[in-house]
Design a protein around this motif. Sequence first.
Motif, PDB file in Angstrom:
ATOM      1  N   ALA A 152      30.937  33.243  35.342  1.00 58.69           N
ATOM      2  CA  ALA A 152      31.107  33.654  33.943  1.00 58.69           C
ATOM      3  C   ALA A 152      30.408  34.234  33.565  1.00 58.69           C
ATOM      4  N   PHE A 153      28.918  33.741  33.595  1.00 62.46           N
ATOM      5  CA  PHE A 153      27.722  34.348  33.085  1.00 62.46           C
ATOM      6  C   PHE A 153      27.844  35.894  32.779  1.00 62.46           C
ATOM      7  N   ASP A 154      27.132  35.770  34.541  1.00 63.59           N
ATOM      8  CA  ASP A 154      27.246  36.744  35.006  1.00 63.59           C
ATOM      9  C   ASP A 154      27.823  38.258  34.849  1.00 63.59           C
ATOM     10  N   LEU A 155      29.352  37.973  35.168  1.00 63.54           N
ATOM     11  CA  LEU A 155      30.421  38.654  34.403  1.00 63.54           C
ATOM     12  C   LEU A 155      29.840  39.153  33.249  1.00 63.54           C
ATOM     13  N   TYR A 156      29.923  38.010  31.556  1.00 59.45           N
ATOM     14  CA  TYR A 156      29.548  38.466  30.752  1.00 59.45           C
ATOM     15  C   TYR A 156      28.076  40.064  30.495  1.00 59.45           C
ATOM     16  N   VAL A 157      27.370  38.923  31.576  1.00 55.05           N
ATOM     17  CA  VAL A 157      26.483  40.102  30.983  1.00 55.05           C
ATOM     18  C   VAL A 157      26.337  41.384  31.493  1.00 55.05           C
ATOM     19  N   LYS A 158      26.973  41.745  32.876  1.00 56.80           N
ATOM     20  CA  LYS A 158      27.488  42.585  33.188  1.00 56.80           C
ATOM     21  C   LYS A 158      28.269  43.992  32.822  1.00 56.80           C
ATOM     22  N   VAL A 174      36.936  37.176  25.623  1.00 54.23           N
ATOM     23  CA  VAL A 174      36.098  36.169  25.680  1.00 54.23           C
ATOM     24  C   VAL A 174      36.340  35.408  27.425  1.00 54.23           C
ATOM     25  N   PHE A 175      34.900  34.701  27.565  1.00 57.58           N
ATOM     26  CA  PHE A 175      34.382  34.807  29.378  1.00 57.58           C
ATOM     27  C   PHE A 175      33.610  33.433  29.669  1.00 57.58           C
ATOM     28  N   SER A 176      35.145  33.401  30.330  1.00 57.93           N
ATOM     29  CA  SER A 176      34.281  31.221  30.297  1.00 57.93           C
ATOM     30  C   SER A 176      35.567  30.985  31.217  1.00 57.93           C
ATOM     31  N   ALA A 177      35.059  29.880  32.207  1.00 56.39           N
ATOM     32  CA  ALA A 177      36.783  29.472  33.113  1.00 56.39           C
ATOM     33  C   ALA A 177      37.030  28.375  32.536  1.00 56.39           C
ATOM     34  N   ASP A 178      36.915  28.172  31.206  1.00 52.69           N
ATOM     35  CA  ASP A 178      37.665  26.712  31.074  1.00 52.69           C
ATOM     36  C   ASP A 178      38.774  27.329  30.433  1.00 52.69           C
ATOM     37  N   GLY A 221      37.653  38.158  37.849  1.00 56.14           N
ATOM     38  CA  GLY A 221      36.620  39.260  37.475  1.00 56.14           C
ATOM     39  C   GLY A 221      36.933  40.435  38.014  1.00 56.14           C
ATOM     40  N   LYS A 222      37.090  39.865  39.018  1.00 53.88           N
ATOM     41  CA  LYS A 222      37.211  41.572  40.407  1.00 53.88           C
ATOM     42  C   LYS A 222      38.496  42.899  39.923  1.00 53.88           C
ATOM     43  N   VAL A 223      39.129  41.476  38.848  1.00 60.75           N
ATOM     44  CA  VAL A 223      40.301  43.042  39.332  1.00 60.75           C
ATOM     45  C   VAL A 223      40.659  42.730  37.418  1.00 60.75           C
ATOM     46  N   GLN A 224      40.349  42.182  36.312  1.00 61.08           N
ATOM     47  CA  GLN A 224      40.310  42.927  34.969  1.00 61.08           C
ATOM     48  C   GLN A 224      39.670  44.024  35.183  1.00 61.08           C
ATOM     49  N   THR A 225      40.741  44.745  33.903  1.00 58.66           N
ATOM     50  CA  THR A 225      40.664  46.129  33.467  1.00 58.66           C
ATOM     51  C   THR A 225      39.449  46.623  33.020  1.00 58.66           C
TER      52      THR A 225
END
Length: 523
Positions: A276-282, A432-436, A462-466
């Motif tokens: 989730a951290f990496d997705l947020y930064v990207k 909002v980015f989280s695994a919760d 993560g890979k399919v979100q628009t």
Amino acid sequence: MNNYLRNYLSGTWQQNAAVAHTLTDPVTGETIAVTGGRAEGLDEGFEFARTRGSAALQALTYGQRAAMLSDVVKVLQANRDAYYEIALANSGTTQSDSAVDIEGAAFTLNYYAKTGAALGDVRVLLDGSASILSKDQLFQSQHVLTPVHGLALFINAFNFPAWGLWEKAAPALLSGVPVVVKPATVTAWLTHRMVADVVAAGVLPVGALSIVCGSSAGLLDALKPFDVLSFTGSADTAVQIRSHAAVARHSVRANIEADSLNSAILGEDAAPGTEAFDLYVKEVVREMTTKSGQRCTAIRRALVPTQYFDAVAEAISSRLDAVTVGNPRNADVRMGSLVSREQYNNVLGGINILAGEATLLRDGRSQALVDVAPDIAACTAPTLLGLRDADHAAVVHDHEVFGPVATLLGYRNPDHAVALAHRGLGSLVTSVFSADESWLSKTALALAGSHGRVHTVTPEVGKVQTGHGNVMPASIHGGPGRAGGGEELGGLRGLGFYHRRSALQGSVATLQHLAVDSHSFRN
């Protein structure tokens, strides 16, 4: 010069007038097109659209108008290569950034063509079921939606000359409402070329689509009570529009999209090293760099737990260091220019304003540019600022810098993060980015009241979100408060702006005749 962007009104391309505006390549500074000043024949042109254009469109069924949108898509696809060349020269965008605009326009048109086809060959939209008004149930009320008896005027922003036209025009034309578009002059060439191609192809009735380039003078004066107006641009201009007699006195329906200090929130569970951290930064980096940060939906405030502040700052800066900036004609360049030197000066001035309150974590102004003359090109690399204590900040919650700029803000706990997001006073989108998933759902509802869209991302999607900033036609686009209070798209909801709701009261037998040629608007 030959590339004069003429106005198209009353089904005719107007003659060239004195040159009032010059469009330049934002990278080389070369003149690429010119426009005139105030348009002639606005009153006559608008009336032509209201009569000829409206009558021709509303003689068709929803299904027939949907097929018409499909024909428009075919025209745009046939001329796609020219559009990319124009976007490169007029907006200074890379191939991928041009695609966001050009392909996004075609995608939205296709979406409404398919959505409209599902309505079938009907001429009336029913809004809900009939309500009983008498004890014997013989007298009832049925709400219906009928196309407005006017035109739709679009005053558009400079950042999306293709999508900005067609995301509005698709639901308008499907509704049976003629369109007059006024593109922002600085990037008007692409809009003008698309309109010219569609007009030349003859796929729309005469009067269904008109364009005014150059000055916007007189446009609002030409509006009448049954017209509708859609504006995308600055909050200051929005104030002028709302106070104009057409809106304030004659109740022209207006949809406004203005400034937006969009935010992105990193959950407390998304520690450094997690997906989730990496997705947020990207995502933050993508939003800072796509179209050089010139998107109304771009992330302006990145909210992170205070304990992760340094890690996020380092991760974002590291990714930004790999982004090459300069001439988009160079294959090594990943991010092109801003749309003009004026916009370049506005962005640099905005950075100085934010830097009076926040710390410069990465100053893109000092980054070397690729294959450009720095004193001519409107290029600047991404800049990241930061504030650990966002409570005592004021400017970062109030001033939007419309470019590759974002501010990192620390929050103490989840409630604090939501409170900081609300300080934007109304935004188009927050992510909002989280695994919760439970926390995401709760937080999304807490944010919904001040945001037009809440975009939640877990590692699973993560890979399919628009994408935080991508406006999808199935979801509404707009936001309350500072963002303008408007609403566009949202599937069939987008047609509502171009229709009037009326209550038809009568006997059951009378109202049953509506069902012969109707479709339920609310499924």
